[in-house]
Design a protein around this motif. Structure first.
Motif, PDB file in Angstrom:
ATOM      1  N   ALA A 217       0.818  -1.225   0.000  1.00 23.28           N
ATOM      2  CA  ALA A 217       0.000   0.000   0.000  1.00 23.28           C
ATOM      3  C   ALA A 217       0.847   1.269   0.000  1.00 23.28           C
ATOM      4  N   PHE A 218       1.871   1.313   0.846  1.00 24.13           N
ATOM      5  CA  PHE A 218       2.661   2.547   0.930  1.00 24.13           C
ATOM      6  C   PHE A 218       3.406   2.823  -0.369  1.00 24.13           C
ATOM      7  N   GLU A 219       3.876   1.760  -1.055  1.00 19.29           N
ATOM      8  CA  GLU A 219       4.596   1.962  -2.316  1.00 19.29           C
ATOM      9  C   GLU A 219       3.695   2.617  -3.357  1.00 19.29           C
ATOM     10  N   VAL A 220       2.463   2.135  -3.466  1.00 14.73           N
ATOM     11  CA  VAL A 220       1.504   2.703  -4.428  1.00 14.73           C
ATOM     12  C   VAL A 220       1.238   4.175  -4.088  1.00 14.73           C
ATOM     13  N   TYR A 221       0.968   4.425  -2.821  1.00 12.73           N
ATOM     14  CA  TYR A 221       0.654   5.780  -2.344  1.00 12.73           C
ATOM     15  C   TYR A 221       1.854   6.705  -2.553  1.00 12.73           C
ATOM     16  N   ARG A 222       3.039   6.209  -2.181  1.00 11.42           N
ATOM     17  CA  ARG A 222       4.257   7.034  -2.249  1.00 11.42           C
ATOM     18  C   ARG A 222       4.538   7.482  -3.684  1.00 11.42           C
ATOM     19  N   GLN A 223       4.404   6.561  -4.641  1.00 15.35           N
ATOM     20  CA  GLN A 223       4.718   6.910  -6.030  1.00 15.35           C
ATOM     21  C   GLN A 223       3.819   8.042  -6.529  1.00 15.35           C
ATOM     22  N   VAL A 224       2.517   7.948  -6.227  1.00 12.38           N
ATOM     23  CA  VAL A 224       1.567   8.974  -6.698  1.00 12.38           C
ATOM     24  C   VAL A 224       1.853  10.317  -6.029  1.00 12.38           C
ATOM     25  N   VAL A 225       1.995  10.282  -4.712  1.00 11.12           N
ATOM     26  CA  VAL A 225       2.085  11.533  -3.943  1.00 11.12           C
ATOM     27  C   VAL A 225       3.429  12.229  -4.159  1.00 11.12           C
ATOM     28  N   GLU A 226       4.515  11.463  -4.191  1.00 14.52           N
ATOM     29  CA  GLU A 226       5.826  12.099  -4.396  1.00 14.52           C
ATOM     30  C   GLU A 226       5.921  12.717  -5.791  1.00 14.52           C
ATOM     31  N   ALA A 227       5.355  12.040  -6.795  1.00  9.66           N
ATOM     32  CA  ALA A 227       5.401  12.576  -8.164  1.00  9.66           C
ATOM     33  C   ALA A 227       4.636  13.894  -8.255  1.00  9.66           C
ATOM     34  N   ASP A 228       3.504  13.998  -7.551  1.00  8.78           N
ATOM     35  CA  ASP A 228       2.690  15.217  -7.651  1.00  8.78           C
ATOM     36  C   ASP A 228       3.219  16.342  -6.764  1.00  8.78           C
ATOM     37  N   SER A 229       3.682  15.993  -5.559  1.00  6.50           N
ATOM     38  CA  SER A 229       4.037  17.034  -4.577  1.00  6.50           C
ATOM     39  C   SER A 229       5.465  17.529  -4.747  1.00  6.50           C
ATOM     40  N   GLY A 230       6.296  16.706  -5.416  1.00  2.55           N
ATOM     41  CA  GLY A 230       7.706  17.071  -5.508  1.00  2.55           C
ATOM     42  C   GLY A 230       8.435  16.925  -4.182  1.00  2.55           C
ATOM     43  N   LYS A 231       7.778  16.289  -3.195  1.00  4.39           N
ATOM     44  CA  LYS A 231       8.399  16.071  -1.878  1.00  4.39           C
ATOM     45  C   LYS A 231       8.646  14.582  -1.684  1.00  4.39           C
ATOM     46  N   PHE A 239       2.969  12.619   7.964  1.00  3.41           N
ATOM     47  CA  PHE A 239       1.683  13.328   7.883  1.00  3.41           C
ATOM     48  C   PHE A 239       1.834  14.729   7.291  1.00  3.41           C
ATOM     49  N   ASP A 240       3.047  15.311   7.363  1.00  2.00           N
ATOM     50  CA  ASP A 240       3.239  16.646   6.781  1.00  2.00           C
ATOM     51  C   ASP A 240       2.924  16.649   5.286  1.00  2.00           C
ATOM     52  N   ILE A 241       3.210  15.526   4.617  1.00  2.00           N
ATOM     53  CA  ILE A 241       2.876  15.411   3.188  1.00  2.00           C
ATOM     54  C   ILE A 241       1.494  14.778   3.016  1.00  2.00           C
ATOM     55  N   ALA A 242       1.211  13.732   3.807  1.00  2.00           N
ATOM     56  CA  ALA A 242      -0.025  12.948   3.618  1.00  2.00           C
ATOM     57  C   ALA A 242      -1.289  13.775   3.878  1.00  2.00           C
ATOM     58  N   LYS A 243      -1.188  14.825   4.709  1.00  2.00           N
ATOM     59  CA  LYS A 243      -2.400  15.604   5.046  1.00  2.00           C
ATOM     60  C   LYS A 243      -3.022  16.254   3.809  1.00  2.00           C
ATOM     61  N   ALA A 244      -2.226  16.420   2.736  1.00  2.00           N
ATOM     62  CA  ALA A 244      -2.753  17.029   1.510  1.00  2.00           C
ATOM     63  C   ALA A 244      -3.266  15.985   0.516  1.00  2.00           C
ATOM     64  N   PHE A 263      -0.211   7.375   9.619  1.00  2.00           N
ATOM     65  CA  PHE A 263       1.208   7.043   9.608  1.00  2.00           C
ATOM     66  C   PHE A 263       1.432   5.736   8.871  1.00  2.00           C
ATOM     67  N   VAL A 264       2.721   5.470   8.643  1.00  2.00           N
ATOM     68  CA  VAL A 264       3.098   4.305   7.860  1.00  2.00           C
ATOM     69  C   VAL A 264       3.837   3.339   8.782  1.00  2.00           C
ATOM     70  N   ASP A 265       3.554   2.043   8.597  1.00  2.00           N
ATOM     71  CA  ASP A 265       4.213   1.005   9.391  1.00  2.00           C
ATOM     72  C   ASP A 265       4.772  -0.014   8.395  1.00  2.00           C
ATOM     73  N   GLY A 266       6.070   0.099   8.085  1.00  2.00           N
ATOM     74  CA  GLY A 266       6.617  -0.719   7.001  1.00  2.00           C
ATOM     75  C   GLY A 266       5.988  -0.274   5.692  1.00  2.00           C
ATOM     76  N   ASN A 267       5.240  -1.169   5.042  1.00  2.00           N
ATOM     77  CA  ASN A 267       4.511  -0.799   3.825  1.00  2.00           C
ATOM     78  C   ASN A 267       3.006  -0.697   4.058  1.00  2.00           C
ATOM     79  N   LYS A 268       2.606  -0.725   5.343  1.00  2.00           N
ATOM     80  CA  LYS A 268       1.178  -0.616   5.678  1.00  2.00           C
ATOM     81  C   LYS A 268       0.833   0.847   5.986  1.00  2.00           C
ATOM     82  N   LEU A 269      -0.370   1.253   5.618  1.00  2.00           N
ATOM     83  CA  LEU A 269      -0.849   2.603   5.918  1.00  2.00           C
ATOM     84  C   LEU A 269      -1.927   2.517   6.993  1.00  2.00           C
ATOM     85  N   ILE A 270      -1.748   3.268   8.085  1.00  2.00           N
ATOM     86  CA  ILE A 270      -2.709   3.251   9.184  1.00  2.00           C
ATOM     87  C   ILE A 270      -3.562   4.519   9.086  1.00  2.00           C
ATOM     88  N   CYS A 271      -4.876   4.335   9.021  1.00  2.00           N
ATOM     89  CA  CYS A 271      -5.809   5.451   8.797  1.00  2.00           C
ATOM     90  C   CYS A 271      -6.625   5.760  10.055  1.00  2.00           C
TER      91      CYS A 271
END
Length: 382
Positions: A217-231, A239-244, A263-271
């Motif tokens: 889950a985190f890998e999928v999320y990370r690729q999308v969010v990092e590409a868009d946010s540039g962070k 959470f500083d990035i994930a809040k958006a 927050f992230v735990d390994g590759n798991k996302l806790i909501c």
């Protein structure tokens, strides 16, 4: 006969003495029941408060939240006591993280004592693991015969501790259902829109997502969010990035229910709140102007009632403030400016919001504004 509006008492000090003084003031003012909202920074403990809460002669309910709202301002410290002009019945459902707890039976036992067509103020320990299950059982038993508003209490430290006020003292890991025999007019809005997806939740349990489209889950999320946010998540707090970039659960009504990845735990996302497996989910994005437009829309929907207001209750997600930052004051102003003159407004910045959005279920929202106006009934206004 007209009902007097609720009376609001505010303490900015955040001390126990300050809160106890307000409770005395409310009892002296003739309150029939009391709603208390307190800021987490006060550091209240059962040892400080339980004896006083147990001695109160009238029903008390409410919670401790990251921030509270009174007189159009959000407070990071302090307490608000609301003296209600009518008695309320307060019930608790315990063990809100226990995987074996049967909430259906507990709620069914309450339903016989609860007058129909009331409003159920539904507060939960926001860090409990089975909030979604509890709300399903609640709606299954009480259904559309009631109106609902509420949210998750607790701390942004994400450490679970006693956070709900009751006549028995401060409580944790439970749900508090308070029945108020008044109608509720409600608005629910968030202002986020679909940005990436759909993704299929191939692995999830409770409030944890393990895989999306069979990928970590985190890998999928990370690729999308990092590409868009540039962070990069590696460079700072998750959470500083994930809040958006929250998630959106697809619903039949074509809107989405927002889920905050905390927050992230390994590759798991806790909501915040449960995410069901085998569900369609999106990554969402929002602009400050879209979120602020949502606060206008929310207030406009809630004020469409002819009955005189007794109290306005606002449950606004703490992560909206973290996202909007200094512009969050505009959100509260947007809501205050729409309310009828002299309507008392109190609220909280919550860990999740509870309302019936008309989806034939009771939702636990994140990053959403829920504004409810308790009004006189047609008869009492006559």
């Amino acid at each position: 006969m007209h009902m007097t509006p609720a009376q609001i008492f505010v303490d900015h000090s955040g001390t126990c003495e300050g809160l106890l003084q307000l409770l005395d003031n409310a009892v002296t003012a003739g309150a029939k029941s009391i709603l208390v909202l307190a800021a987490d920074a006060n550091g209240f403990t059962p040892a400080q408060l339980d004896t006083h809460l147990q001695a109160l002669p009238i029903p008390i309910f409410g919670g401790i939240f990251p921030e509270i709202i009174a007189n159009g301002q959000s407070l990071q410290q302090g307490s608000v006591v609301c003296a209600l002009p009518l008695a309320s019945q307060v019930y608790h459902v315990e063990q809100l993280s226990d995987p074996n707890a049967d909430y259906f039976s507990a709620i069914e036992a309450l339903s016989a004592q609860t007058p129909a067509n009331s409003t159920l103020v539904t507060l939960v320990d926001g860090l409990s693991k089975r909030i979604g299950t509890l709300l399903e059982s609640l709606y299954e038993v009480f259904g559309g015969h009631y109106q609902y508003i509420g949210g998750g209490a607790g701390s942004l430290s994400f450490v679970q501790k006693p956070c709900l006020f009751s006549n028995q003292g401060l409580r944790m890991d439970c749900a508090q259902l308070t029945c108020i025999e008044l109608p509720l007019s409600i608005g629910i809005e968030h202002g986020w829109h679909k940005f990436a997806g759909p993704f299929f939740v191939t692995g999830a349990y409770n409030n944890t997502i393990t895989t999306l489209d069979y990928q970590p889950a985190f890998e999928v999320y990370r690729q999308v969010v990092e590409a868009d946010s540039g962070k990069r998540f590696a460079d700072g707090e998750f959470f500083d990035i994930a809040k958006a970039y929250p998630f959106g659960l697809e619903r039949l009504s074509s809107d989405v229910v927002v889920r905050d990845p905390l927050f992230v735990d390994g590759n798991k996302l806790i909501c915040v709140g449960e995410v069901p497996a085998n569900h369609i989910i999106y990554i969402l994005k929002g602009e400050p102007d879209d979120l602020l437009a949502a606060s206008h829309a929310c207030a406009n929907t809630a004020i469409q009632t002819q009955n005189p207001p007794v109290l306005a209750l606002l449950f606004d997600c703490i992560s909206r403030t973290l996202f909007l930052q200094e512009r969050f004051a505009e959100e509260v102003d947007n809501i205050c400016s729409k309310l009828p003159a002299n309507t008392p407004l109190i609220g909280v910045l919550s860990l999740g919001e509870i309302a019936d959005a008309g989806n034939t279920c009771l939702e636990f929202f994140n990053k959403t504004i829920v504004l409810g106006i308790l009004t006189e009934t047609g008869e009492s206004a006559a």
